[in-house]
Write a protein that holds these residues in place. Sequence first.
Motif, PDB file in Angstrom:
ATOM      1  N   MET A  51       0.578  -1.442   0.108  1.00 35.69           N
ATOM      2  CA  MET A  51       0.253   0.318  -0.018  1.00 35.69           C
ATOM      3  C   MET A  51       0.820   0.963   0.071  1.00 35.69           C
ATOM      4  O   MET A  51       1.652   1.242   0.565  1.00 35.69           O
ATOM      5  N   VAL A  52       0.607   2.159  -0.633  1.00 37.34           N
ATOM      6  CA  VAL A  52       1.489   3.255  -0.908  1.00 37.34           C
ATOM      7  C   VAL A  52       0.445   4.499   0.402  1.00 37.34           C
ATOM      8  O   VAL A  52      -0.286   4.917  -0.456  1.00 37.34           O
ATOM      9  N   ALA A  53       1.579   4.890   0.786  1.00 34.13           N
ATOM     10  CA  ALA A  53       0.631   5.621   1.899  1.00 34.13           C
ATOM     11  C   ALA A  53       1.113   7.652   1.061  1.00 34.13           C
ATOM     12  O   ALA A  53       1.853   7.570   0.642  1.00 34.13           O
ATOM     13  N   PRO A  54      -0.208   8.219   1.998  1.00 31.35           N
ATOM     14  CA  PRO A  54       0.547   9.220   1.246  1.00 31.35           C
ATOM     15  C   PRO A  54       1.407  10.659   1.441  1.00 31.35           C
ATOM     16  O   PRO A  54       1.731   9.818   3.206  1.00 31.35           O
ATOM     17  N   ARG A  55       2.443  10.721   0.178  1.00 31.63           N
ATOM     18  CA  ARG A  55       3.620  12.005   1.404  1.00 31.63           C
ATOM     19  C   ARG A  55       2.774  12.761   2.021  1.00 31.63           C
ATOM     20  O   ARG A  55       1.763  13.361   1.781  1.00 31.63           O
ATOM     21  N   ASP A  56       3.801  13.005   2.958  1.00 36.55           N
ATOM     22  CA  ASP A  56       3.478  15.045   3.823  1.00 36.55           C
ATOM     23  C   ASP A  56       3.191  15.635   2.321  1.00 36.55           C
ATOM     24  O   ASP A  56       2.408  16.914   2.997  1.00 36.55           O
ATOM     25  N   ASN A  57       3.820  16.290   1.559  1.00 34.61           N
ATOM     26  CA  ASN A  57       3.633  16.664   0.202  1.00 34.61           C
ATOM     27  C   ASN A  57       2.140  17.190  -0.031  1.00 34.61           C
ATOM     28  O   ASN A  57       1.630  17.653  -0.531  1.00 34.61           O
ATOM     29  N   LEU A  71      -9.280  -1.332   6.487  1.00 30.07           N
ATOM     30  CA  LEU A  71      -7.544  -2.161   6.622  1.00 30.07           C
ATOM     31  C   LEU A  71      -7.408  -1.873   8.009  1.00 30.07           C
ATOM     32  O   LEU A  71      -5.575  -2.445   8.012  1.00 30.07           O
ATOM     33  N   ARG A  72      -7.037  -0.748   8.807  1.00 34.31           N
ATOM     34  CA  ARG A  72      -6.227  -1.158   9.829  1.00 34.31           C
ATOM     35  C   ARG A  72      -6.525  -2.674  10.553  1.00 34.31           C
ATOM     36  O   ARG A  72      -5.158  -2.907  10.989  1.00 34.31           O
ATOM     37  N   GLY A  73      -7.257  -3.747  10.452  1.00 33.85           N
ATOM     38  CA  GLY A  73      -6.796  -5.199  11.312  1.00 33.85           C
ATOM     39  C   GLY A  73      -5.939  -6.120   9.832  1.00 33.85           C
ATOM     40  O   GLY A  73      -5.725  -6.849  10.047  1.00 33.85           O
ATOM     41  N   PRO A 105      -6.073   9.624  -3.404  1.00 36.21           N
ATOM     42  CA  PRO A 105      -6.685   8.547  -4.292  1.00 36.21           C
ATOM     43  C   PRO A 105      -6.435   6.924  -3.386  1.00 36.21           C
ATOM     44  O   PRO A 105      -5.208   6.840  -3.831  1.00 36.21           O
ATOM     45  N   LEU A 106      -6.410   5.841  -4.280  1.00 41.03           N
ATOM     46  CA  LEU A 106      -6.317   4.216  -3.765  1.00 41.03           C
ATOM     47  C   LEU A 106      -7.030   3.957  -4.379  1.00 41.03           C
ATOM     48  O   LEU A 106      -8.515   3.783  -4.164  1.00 41.03           O
ATOM     49  N   ASP A 107      -6.679   3.472  -5.540  1.00 38.36           N
ATOM     50  CA  ASP A 107      -7.304   2.558  -6.475  1.00 38.36           C
ATOM     51  C   ASP A 107      -7.953   1.012  -6.077  1.00 38.36           C
ATOM     52  O   ASP A 107      -7.221   0.713  -4.787  1.00 38.36           O
ATOM     53  N   PRO A 108      -9.420   0.998  -5.728  1.00 37.98           N
ATOM     54  CA  PRO A 108     -10.119   0.175  -5.387  1.00 37.98           C
ATOM     55  C   PRO A 108      -9.437  -0.978  -5.426  1.00 37.98           C
ATOM     56  O   PRO A 108      -9.037  -2.222  -4.633  1.00 37.98           O
ATOM     57  N   ARG A 109      -8.377  -1.775  -6.490  1.00 36.71           N
ATOM     58  CA  ARG A 109      -7.858  -2.916  -6.676  1.00 36.71           C
ATOM     59  C   ARG A 109      -6.470  -3.118  -5.251  1.00 36.71           C
ATOM     60  O   ARG A 109      -6.623  -4.343  -5.653  1.00 36.71           O
ATOM     61  N   ILE A 110      -5.615  -2.354  -5.121  1.00 37.50           N
ATOM     62  CA  ILE A 110      -5.257  -2.503  -3.732  1.00 37.50           C
ATOM     63  C   ILE A 110      -5.987  -3.056  -2.764  1.00 37.50           C
ATOM     64  O   ILE A 110      -5.391  -3.970  -2.310  1.00 37.50           O
ATOM     65  N   VAL A 111      -7.411  -2.638  -2.563  1.00 30.82           N
ATOM     66  CA  VAL A 111      -8.277  -1.956  -1.663  1.00 30.82           C
ATOM     67  C   VAL A 111      -8.115  -3.852  -1.570  1.00 30.82           C
ATOM     68  O   VAL A 111      -8.103  -4.658  -0.594  1.00 30.82           O
ATOM     69  N   ALA A 112      -8.580  -4.479  -2.984  1.00 23.98           N
ATOM     70  CA  ALA A 112      -9.425  -5.580  -3.004  1.00 23.98           C
ATOM     71  C   ALA A 112      -8.297  -7.289  -2.839  1.00 23.98           C
ATOM     72  O   ALA A 112      -8.030  -8.228  -1.858  1.00 23.98           O
ATOM     73  N   ALA A 113      -6.432  -6.534  -3.657  1.00 24.65           N
ATOM     74  CA  ALA A 113      -5.317  -7.322  -3.433  1.00 24.65           C
ATOM     75  C   ALA A 113      -5.215  -7.493  -1.692  1.00 24.65           C
ATOM     76  O   ALA A 113      -4.472  -8.470  -1.637  1.00 24.65           O
ATOM     77  N   ILE A 114      -5.900  -6.554  -0.704  1.00 23.05           N
ATOM     78  CA  ILE A 114      -4.820  -6.375   0.164  1.00 23.05           C
ATOM     79  C   ILE A 114      -5.479  -7.155   1.018  1.00 23.05           C
ATOM     80  O   ILE A 114      -5.022  -7.658   1.783  1.00 23.05           O
ATOM     81  N   HIS A 130      -4.731 -11.319   2.688  1.00 23.66           N
ATOM     82  CA  HIS A 130      -5.105 -11.369   3.773  1.00 23.66           C
ATOM     83  C   HIS A 130      -5.298 -12.308   4.227  1.00 23.66           C
ATOM     84  O   HIS A 130      -5.382 -13.056   4.803  1.00 23.66           O
ATOM     85  N   ALA A 131      -6.773 -12.404   3.473  1.00 28.87           N
ATOM     86  CA  ALA A 131      -7.552 -13.785   3.074  1.00 28.87           C
ATOM     87  C   ALA A 131      -6.726 -15.304   3.295  1.00 28.87           C
ATOM     88  O   ALA A 131      -6.574 -16.409   3.404  1.00 28.87           O
ATOM     89  N   LEU A 132      -5.089 -15.109   2.300  1.00 33.57           N
ATOM     90  CA  LEU A 132      -4.622 -16.414   1.694  1.00 33.57           C
ATOM     91  C   LEU A 132      -4.135 -16.558   3.040  1.00 33.57           C
ATOM     92  O   LEU A 132      -2.570 -17.667   3.886  1.00 33.57           O
ATOM     93  N   GLY A 133      -4.075 -15.543   3.502  1.00 30.70           N
ATOM     94  CA  GLY A 133      -2.661 -16.116   5.247  1.00 30.70           C
ATOM     95  C   GLY A 133      -1.195 -15.149   5.048  1.00 30.70           C
ATOM     96  O   GLY A 133      -0.273 -15.515   5.743  1.00 30.70           O
ATOM     97  N   CYS A 134      -1.346 -14.404   4.405  1.00 34.74           N
ATOM     98  CA  CYS A 134      -0.134 -13.833   4.056  1.00 34.74           C
ATOM     99  C   CYS A 134       0.006 -12.617   5.412  1.00 34.74           C
ATOM    100  O   CYS A 134      -0.915 -11.944   5.740  1.00 34.74           O
ATOM    101  N   ASP A 135       0.918 -12.353   5.891  1.00 32.14           N
ATOM    102  CA  ASP A 135       1.446 -11.451   7.346  1.00 32.14           C
ATOM    103  C   ASP A 135       1.439 -10.224   6.475  1.00 32.14           C
ATOM    104  O   ASP A 135       2.685 -10.603   5.952  1.00 32.14           O
ATOM    105  N   LEU A 136       0.536  -9.176   6.601  1.00 34.25           N
ATOM    106  CA  LEU A 136       1.159  -8.050   5.866  1.00 34.25           C
ATOM    107  C   LEU A 136       1.150  -7.372   6.771  1.00 34.25           C
ATOM    108  O   LEU A 136       1.025  -6.958   8.177  1.00 34.25           O
ATOM    109  N   ARG A 137       2.643  -6.586   6.321  1.00 35.05           N
ATOM    110  CA  ARG A 137       3.318  -5.228   7.244  1.00 35.05           C
ATOM    111  C   ARG A 137       3.822  -4.348   6.321  1.00 35.05           C
ATOM    112  O   ARG A 137       3.600  -4.262   5.372  1.00 35.05           O
ATOM    113  N   ILE A 138       3.520  -3.101   7.347  1.00 31.80           N
ATOM    114  CA  ILE A 138       3.034  -0.983   6.662  1.00 31.80           C
ATOM    115  C   ILE A 138       4.886  -0.864   6.895  1.00 31.80           C
ATOM    116  O   ILE A 138       5.543  -1.169   7.825  1.00 31.80           O
TER     117      ILE A 138
END
Length: 197
Positions: free
Chosen positions: A1-7, A95-97, A56-65, A69-77
């Motif tokens: 996931m790409v976090a928005p930058r300070d800018n 998506l926090r959880g 803006p956050l592409d809905p495909r990114i949310v779906a991929a996350i 997660h459903a497949l058991g991947c350990d996701l970290r930021i």
Amino acid sequence: MVAPRDNWVVDGLGATHEFDRLHAVEHRHHHDGGGGELHARGRTIRDVADVLCAAPLDPRIVAAIRACHALGCDLRILSDANRFFIDAVLDHHGLRGYFSEVTTSLSRVDADGRLRIAPYHDFHAGTHGCCLGTCPRNMCKGQALDRIRASTAAATGGKKQRLIYLGDGRGDYCPSLRLEREDLMMPRKGFPVWNLI
């Protein structure tokens, strides 16, 4: 996931000119307390959160996350942004959880409603020591990735875990060089880390 930058926040709140002036005159970085300048301009912490939620956050990114997660991947930021920014975006998209860990600069809202950001590596005490020249001064993501890998190994009894690293900025170049043979780097095409690789 790409976090928005300070800018993104500075631009969204109409404070770009002021921040550019402060950066040029005082050699400041947005991690030096940009919340104070925004507060002085009458902006609230809610204004900051609203700008973050409009990123803006592409809905495909949310779906991929959700799928990973459903497949058991350990996701970290791992981000050189800050905890307030990341939590605002994760909460907005529900998506926090989905993430077991967020490694980033600390942040808090003080009693006056100002956002206070403390860098991951305290650059006031000295440099983090990365010599590549691609890491921002508030965080060497390579060093942070080494810590994550070590803690993961300790938690799994030394069992090797395959890492898939997604990145887009210059600061993602350093950790990409620390990946092992079985790991994958997925750079965002056309962005700084893509060009560096």
